[in-house]
Design a protein around this motif. Structure first.
Motif, PDB file in Angstrom:
ATOM      1  N   ARG A 467      85.225 126.777  10.448  1.00  0.00           N
ATOM      2  CA  ARG A 467      86.287 126.927  11.442  1.00  0.00           C
ATOM      3  C   ARG A 467      85.667 127.194  12.822  1.00  0.00           C
ATOM      4  O   ARG A 467      86.124 126.646  13.830  1.00  0.00           O
ATOM      5  N   THR A 468      84.635 128.025  12.866  1.00  0.00           N
ATOM      6  CA  THR A 468      83.927 128.277  14.129  1.00  0.00           C
ATOM      7  C   THR A 468      83.252 127.012  14.630  1.00  0.00           C
ATOM      8  O   THR A 468      83.257 126.714  15.835  1.00  0.00           O
ATOM      9  N   ALA A 469      82.706 126.226  13.708  1.00  0.00           N
ATOM     10  CA  ALA A 469      82.049 124.978  14.095  1.00  0.00           C
ATOM     11  C   ALA A 469      83.046 124.000  14.706  1.00  0.00           C
ATOM     12  O   ALA A 469      82.735 123.284  15.663  1.00  0.00           O
ATOM     13  N   ALA A 470      84.256 123.976  14.173  1.00  0.00           N
ATOM     14  CA  ALA A 470      85.255 123.014  14.647  1.00  0.00           C
ATOM     15  C   ALA A 470      85.846 123.402  15.992  1.00  0.00           C
ATOM     16  O   ALA A 470      86.238 122.535  16.786  1.00  0.00           O
ATOM     17  N   THR A 471      85.911 124.693  16.273  1.00  0.00           N
ATOM     18  CA  THR A 471      86.604 125.148  17.488  1.00  0.00           C
ATOM     19  C   THR A 471      85.662 125.623  18.586  1.00  0.00           C
ATOM     20  O   THR A 471      86.098 125.819  19.718  1.00  0.00           O
ATOM     21  N   GLY A 472      84.389 125.813  18.258  1.00  0.00           N
ATOM     22  CA  GLY A 472      83.465 126.374  19.234  1.00  0.00           C
ATOM     23  C   GLY A 472      82.778 125.316  20.080  1.00  0.00           C
ATOM     24  O   GLY A 472      83.142 124.132  20.079  1.00  0.00           O
ATOM     25  N   SER A 473      81.758 125.746  20.786  1.00  0.00           N
ATOM     26  CA  SER A 473      80.971 124.850  21.642  1.00  0.00           C
ATOM     27  C   SER A 473      80.068 123.963  20.791  1.00  0.00           C
ATOM     28  O   SER A 473      79.968 124.117  19.566  1.00  0.00           O
ATOM     29  N   THR A 474      79.388 123.058  21.460  1.00  0.00           N
ATOM     30  CA  THR A 474      78.445 122.193  20.746  1.00  0.00           C
ATOM     31  C   THR A 474      77.368 123.030  20.059  1.00  0.00           C
ATOM     32  O   THR A 474      76.996 122.767  18.913  1.00  0.00           O
ATOM     33  N   ALA A 475      76.847 124.030  20.762  1.00  0.00           N
ATOM     34  CA  ALA A 475      75.827 124.896  20.161  1.00  0.00           C
ATOM     35  C   ALA A 475      76.394 125.655  18.968  1.00  0.00           C
ATOM     36  O   ALA A 475      75.729 125.795  17.935  1.00  0.00           O
ATOM     37  N   ASP A 530      77.944 108.487  12.849  1.00  0.00           N
ATOM     38  CA  ASP A 530      77.568 109.834  12.407  1.00  0.00           C
ATOM     39  C   ASP A 530      76.202 110.229  12.962  1.00  0.00           C
ATOM     40  O   ASP A 530      76.006 111.350  13.447  1.00  0.00           O
ATOM     41  N   LEU A 531      75.251 109.308  12.870  1.00  0.00           N
ATOM     42  CA  LEU A 531      73.907 109.597  13.388  1.00  0.00           C
ATOM     43  C   LEU A 531      73.955 109.829  14.894  1.00  0.00           C
ATOM     44  O   LEU A 531      73.280 110.731  15.418  1.00  0.00           O
ATOM     45  N   ALA A 532      74.733 109.032  15.585  1.00  0.00           N
ATOM     46  CA  ALA A 532      74.845 109.188  17.042  1.00  0.00           C
ATOM     47  C   ALA A 532      75.472 110.534  17.394  1.00  0.00           C
ATOM     48  O   ALA A 532      75.056 111.199  18.346  1.00  0.00           O
ATOM     49  N   TRP A 533      76.471 110.944  16.632  1.00  0.00           N
ATOM     50  CA  TRP A 533      77.121 112.237  16.886  1.00  0.00           C
ATOM     51  C   TRP A 533      76.137 113.396  16.649  1.00  0.00           C
ATOM     52  O   TRP A 533      76.053 114.331  17.454  1.00  0.00           O
ATOM     53  N   LEU A 534      75.394 113.338  15.544  1.00  0.00           N
ATOM     54  CA  LEU A 534      74.432 114.400  15.236  1.00  0.00           C
ATOM     55  C   LEU A 534      73.348 114.493  16.316  1.00  0.00           C
ATOM     56  O   LEU A 534      72.959 115.586  16.727  1.00  0.00           O
ATOM     57  N   LEU A 535      72.893 113.346  16.780  1.00  0.00           N
ATOM     58  CA  LEU A 535      71.881 113.345  17.832  1.00  0.00           C
ATOM     59  C   LEU A 535      72.440 113.948  19.120  1.00  0.00           C
ATOM     60  O   LEU A 535      71.782 114.757  19.784  1.00  0.00           O
ATOM     61  N   THR A 536      73.657 113.559  19.470  1.00  0.00           N
ATOM     62  CA  THR A 536      74.272 114.077  20.697  1.00  0.00           C
ATOM     63  C   THR A 536      74.436 115.582  20.621  1.00  0.00           C
ATOM     64  O   THR A 536      74.133 116.306  21.571  1.00  0.00           O
ATOM     65  N   ASP A 537      74.926 116.072  19.487  1.00  0.00           N
ATOM     66  CA  ASP A 537      75.051 117.521  19.299  1.00  0.00           C
ATOM     67  C   ASP A 537      73.698 118.213  19.427  1.00  0.00           C
ATOM     68  O   ASP A 537      73.557 119.246  20.094  1.00  0.00           O
TER      69      ASP A 537
END
Length: 615
Positions: A467-475, A530-537
């Motif tokens: 839940r924190t991952a979904a609502t928080g910052s990228t970090a 998915d790979l692009a999203w993980l890299l961006t994060d």
């Protein structure tokens, strides 16, 4: 990095000579002086010729040069200003700097010129290396004769000083300490015992309890000799009463003075106000006394009595603060004792040429011993550090004790650096745990996660983290998903729910595939998006501390075998990710592969156009 600069400097000097020859221009300066100026500009201002701006020449010529360069007579520096003038003309004619900027720098140089010789020869502007060389020259020492230099150092018992600007922990110096160590406004949270437990640890201080026993021995009155020292018979009596030798007594004697366990009068000494309250005072007063004691150990005033020439105090000046701050920032991991020895040596000899630094340090330590040994012994006796040997034959590691961590944190808070205290495990939130993970200390993160999951249960813990991952910052998302992954198979139901959330889907696929679910090959195969999203994060969450090589490494890690980086960049610009433009720009600006950097800049342009069109 040094080789890169050396090559660049050589290239500039070669081009400078060629430029002067082609222009038929008689050199107004000196080639060796030009190289020296380039070195000083790079090493002490972090600049190259093309980076020069108004104000830099004043700092270089009126502050750095007088401090770092030994000039025995003012006449020896007559080539400096003409050399700078030649360098500026070279920059103008080769296009390294605009004509307008060079004109402003030349105006600045005209204002510097009448002040330069005075600044170079003013002892107030000399650093330790310059002062040392000037003292040798004044005594007729040939600086090229190593044996003569060694004899002079031995005969004069020369002090080595370092760590300037990092004074002891007290109210007047805390801001300087924060600035000296380049600390951010906020550091990762830490866990500390309650005040009662901290006070009990403080009461166990060997050094403070010795000071109290010394005060008891002094009693209502004890006559002292000139210099506020004990008579010889009293020294023997005191060492027997305390069970220590005369050297340790000298240290405790001066420590007790500065911590008010003893009070000095003209011809006698009495028990001081701190003695009556130690160790029976309430917890707050005990911690206040312990904090004052650490300040005194780091201020090194008490070491003047150990060494009549005050050499130890001079070597120590500021070194204790550097050591304690390094230990604080290392958290529970600690630092090998050998690295702390090197830190003090390097800091004390930082302004000396390498050969002279080694000879000076060797000559000094042969006479006085290694100051790091005394510092660590004092900090250990106070109860500020503990030494741990991972095995019988291993070198010791040094860690701060909880009272020392408490003290440093308090000082940093007063300096405006926020260092949060973690709540009890039963009160911790997922956000608290994520803050620990962002601190980057693996052992702390594992310990906190283990106790937190045990209290909540694995599924509830995974639910809170995601839940924190979904609502928080990228970090927050990056670290919260990392923690949730460590919970293991018990978190699988929550990960399956996360497959429906675009922000968490890439992480859920990785977590479920790693758990060995039967349908991993089909359902959980990461798509390019998915790979692009993980890299961006990954890059967005850590970009403030990434070096160019780190950017390239992150890109390599995100790519499947045989995939081209350009293909992944082409996917990235299409993402509905709030940080994608920043990440593409970062890759475009810093990736060492020119083709990849160009592809990233092109993708960033597309992302900008897409955002504008949608807006």
């Amino acid at each position: 990095m040094a080789d890169t600069f050396d090559d660049s400097a050589k290239a500039v000097l070669t081009e400078l000579r060629g430029w002067a020859e082609r222009a038929g221009r008689p050199p107004g300066g000196d080639a060796d002086e030009a190289r020296l100026l380039l070195d000083l500009l790079h090493d002490h201002l972090g600049l190259g010729l093309t980076d020069l701006a108004v104000g830099d020449l004043s700092e270089l010529l009126l502050e750095v040069y007088p401090r770092k360069v030994t000039v025995l007579e003012a006449e020896d520096a007559t080539e400096v200003i003409p050399t700078v003038r030649d360098l500026l003309a070279f920059c103008r004619n080769t296009g390294r700097l605009s004509k307008a900027k060079v004109t402003r720098l030349e105006t600045e140089l005209e204002g510097i010129e009448p002040r330069f010789a005075g600044a170079v020869m003013d002892p107030a502007n000399w650093g330790p290396a310059r002062s040392l060389a000037q003292s040798m020259a004044a005594d007729g020492v040939d600086l090229s004769d190593q044996s003569a230099v060694d004899r002079w150092i031995s005969d004069n018992d020369h002090d080595l000083t370092g760590f300037e600007g990092a004074g002891p922990f007290d109210e007047d110096e805390t801001l300087d300490i924060a600035e000296a160590f380049g600390l951010p406004d906020r550091l990762p949270p830490l866990r500390l015992p309650g005040d009662g437990e901290l006070a009990e640890a403080a009461r166990a201080s060997v050094l403070l309890n010795r000071a109290r026993r010394l005060a008891d021995w002094v009693g209502e009155r004890r006559d002292i000799a000139d210099g506020y020292e004990l008579e010889a018979d009293d020294v023997a009596d005191a060492t027997a009463a305390l069970g220590i030798d005369a050297g340790e007594l000298a240290h405790v004697w001066h420590f007790a003075e500065h911590t008010e366990f003893l009070s000095w009068h003209d011809t006698y000494v009495t028990t001081g106000p701190s003695a009556g309250d130690w160790p029976s005072a309430d917890d707050d007063e005990v911690l206040d006394t312990w904090q004052m004691a650490l300040t005194e150990v780091l201020s090194c005033e008490q070491f003047a009595g150990v060494d009549p020439d005050e050499q130890t105090r001079l070597v120590f000046d500021g070194a204790g603060v550097a050591v304690v701050m390094a230990l604080f920032l290392s958290r529970a991991e600690g630092i090998p004792a050998v690295e702390l020895h090197e830190m003090i040596r390097d800091g004390a000899t930082a302004d000396l040429p390498p050969d002279l630094a080694e000879r000076s340090w060797s000559a000094w330590t042969e006479e006085h011993g290694d100051p790091a040994d005394l510092l660590l012994e004092c900090l250990r006796d106070l109860g500020a550090v503990e030494l741990d040997r991972p095995s019988d034959d291993a070198a010791p590691w040094v860690r701060l004790t909880p009272p020392a961590i408490w003290t440093v944190r308090l000082q940093l808070e007063q300096a405006g650096v926020d260092v949060p205290i973690l709540p009890p495990a039963q009160e911790m939130t997922a956000a608290d745990l994520v803050a620990v993970a962002e601190g980057g200390v693996e052992e702390e993160m594992d310990a906190e996660l283990t106790s937190w999951v045990e209290l909540r249960g694995a599924e509830a813990a995974a639910d809170d983290l995601l839940r924190t991952a979904a609502t928080g910052s990228t970090a927050d998302r990056l670290f919260a998903t990392t923690l949730a992954t460590r919970i293991g198979a018990a978190a699988e139901p929550r990960w399956r729910e996360a497959l429906d959330d675009p922000r968490l889907r890439p992480y859920a696929k990785v977590a479920l595939a790693g758990a060995g679910t039967p349908d991993a090959p089909a359902e959980l195969e990461p798509a390019p998006e998915d790979l692009a999203w993980l890299l961006t994060d990954s890059i967005a969450a850590t970009c403030p501390v990434l070096e160019p090589d780190d950017v390239a490494e992150r890109l390599r890690e995100a790519l499947p075998p045989d995939e081209r980086p350009q293909d992944l960049l082409d996917v990235m610009w299409r993402l509905d990710h709030p940080d994608v433009l920043e990440v593409l720009t970062l890759i475009g600006d810093h990736h060492p592969d020119k083709k990849i950097a160009k592809a990233a800049r092109k993708a960033a342009f597309k992302a900008t156009s897409r955002s504008t069109t949608r807006g």
